[in-house]
Design a protein around this motif. Structure first.
Motif, PDB file in Angstrom:
ATOM      1  N   SER A 134      -5.510  12.739 -11.092  1.00 58.07           N
ATOM      2  CA  SER A 134      -4.839  13.038  -9.825  1.00 58.07           C
ATOM      3  C   SER A 134      -5.751  12.669  -8.656  1.00 58.07           C
ATOM      4  N   GLY A 135      -5.134  12.158  -7.602  1.00 60.35           N
ATOM      5  CA  GLY A 135      -5.890  11.794  -6.408  1.00 60.35           C
ATOM      6  C   GLY A 135      -6.453  10.387  -6.447  1.00 60.35           C
ATOM      7  N   SER A 136      -6.138   9.639  -7.488  1.00 57.54           N
ATOM      8  CA  SER A 136      -6.671   8.270  -7.562  1.00 57.54           C
ATOM      9  C   SER A 136      -5.845   7.316  -6.701  1.00 57.54           C
ATOM     10  N   ASP A 164     -11.323   0.976 -10.195  1.00 61.06           N
ATOM     11  CA  ASP A 164     -11.932   2.149  -9.552  1.00 61.06           C
ATOM     12  C   ASP A 164     -11.676   2.034  -8.054  1.00 61.06           C
ATOM     13  N   SER A 165     -10.878   2.969  -7.533  1.00 62.22           N
ATOM     14  CA  SER A 165     -10.461   2.861  -6.126  1.00 62.22           C
ATOM     15  C   SER A 165     -11.378   3.619  -5.161  1.00 62.22           C
ATOM     16  N   SER A 166     -12.509   4.156  -5.651  1.00 67.59           N
ATOM     17  CA  SER A 166     -13.370   4.989  -4.782  1.00 67.59           C
ATOM     18  C   SER A 166     -13.715   4.305  -3.459  1.00 67.59           C
ATOM     19  N   LYS A 202      -0.529  -2.837 -17.946  1.00 66.20           N
ATOM     20  CA  LYS A 202      -1.065  -1.470 -18.068  1.00 66.20           C
ATOM     21  C   LYS A 202      -2.273  -1.334 -17.155  1.00 66.20           C
ATOM     22  N   ILE A 203      -2.144  -0.436 -16.184  1.00 67.56           N
ATOM     23  CA  ILE A 203      -3.233  -0.259 -15.227  1.00 67.56           C
ATOM     24  C   ILE A 203      -3.770   1.166 -15.350  1.00 67.56           C
ATOM     25  N   TYR A 204      -5.091   1.283 -15.323  1.00 64.90           N
ATOM     26  CA  TYR A 204      -5.717   2.607 -15.288  1.00 64.90           C
ATOM     27  C   TYR A 204      -6.450   2.693 -13.957  1.00 64.90           C
ATOM     28  N   LEU A 205      -5.970   3.578 -13.102  1.00 60.67           N
ATOM     29  CA  LEU A 205      -6.544   3.698 -11.758  1.00 60.67           C
ATOM     30  C   LEU A 205      -7.382   4.962 -11.671  1.00 60.67           C
ATOM     31  N   THR A 206      -8.640   4.796 -11.356  1.00 65.00           N
ATOM     32  CA  THR A 206      -9.510   5.959 -11.279  1.00 65.00           C
ATOM     33  C   THR A 206     -10.258   5.968  -9.944  1.00 65.00           C
TER      34      THR A 206
END
Ligand code: DC
Length: 227
Positions: A12-14, A204-206, A145-149
């Motif tokens: 959550s929050g990514s 990684d969206s940081s 397939k995307i993994y967003l962190t």
């Protein structure tokens, strides 16, 4: 013909929710916010005073999960979510309901009870599915397939900004503690834990803006959908 599916999983929050909605708009696909289903289930079980007795009343809880009366009403103010014809759009976004969702999401029988409802979203011309186990459990056949962190700190800061914009007074330390507790529960649960699929594209969206993440995603998706 197989329905085209794009999955976006992550904590959550990514930025998953915002990006999934933008992608659905861009590709003119349907949108599944699976977290909303868990939130609605948490709220519904809590209203029926079943949260503290889920173990002993599991059959009843599963029955409620299968028969949830949910409507997504698309209107000028975006999509409104109705549970038993009551508008719960804002209620389900609260931290309290997020906690309830995370609790019910750890119970295998309740997850199973929501599978058919999620599968029903896979319709032409395609689907953007946002959640934790979209690629690993619900739509392993997805083309993209995307993994967003993002780091827990940057996710906490984003959440604080959102809540402050809504006029709420919140402490970042509380939000960070909540995020870390929920990550732990989501990642360590036995069934469908939060983790990237082996063939997921990890972002990684940081340190990235929404537009930058969107650009990365569409470049990847465009390649995947032609193949
Ligand atoms: O994405 P969200 O914060 O609205 O999700 C709420 C909770 O539901 C979260 O703690 C994890 C759970 N969830 C899940 O277990 N599987 C999903 N596919 C989506 C959400």
């Amino acid at each position: 013909m197989t329905v085209k599916i794009i999955t976006i999983d992550g904590p959550s929050g990514s930025g998953k929710g915002t990006l999934a909605a933008k992608l659905a708009e861009r590709y003119q696909f349907h949108l599944l916010d699976s977290g909303a289903l868990y939130r609605i289930l948490g709220l519904s079980l809590s209203k029926k005073n079943l949260i503290e007795s889920l173990d002993s009343q599991l059959e009843k809880a599963v029955d409620i999960a299968i028969n949830l009366d949910i409507k997504f009403v698309v209107g000028e103010q975006g999509t409104q979510i109705l549970l038993d014809n009551e508008n719960v759009t804002n209620t389900i976004r609260t931290e309290v309901v997020g906690e309830l969702a995370s609790k019910v999401a750890a119970i295998p029988e309740l997850r199973q009870a929501l599978v058919a409802r999620q599968n029903a979203f896979a319709q032409e011309p395609g689907l953007v599915a946002d959640g934790r186990d979209m690629a690993t459990a619900i739509f392993p056949q997805a083309q993209a397939k995307i993994y967003l962190t993002a780091s827990a700190e940057s996710r906490a800061q984003r959440r604080v900004n959102q809540l402050q914009a809504m006029g709420l007074d919140v402490k970042i330390s509380d939000i960070l503690a909540n995020i870390e507790a929920r990550d732990k529960r989501d990642m360590e649960r036995v069934v469908a834990p939060l983790k990237p699929a082996s063939d997921a594209y990890i972002i990684d969206s940081s340190e990235l803006s929404i537009d930058e993440v969107f650009e990365l995603m569409t470049t990847y998706i465009d390649q995947q959908l032609v193949n």
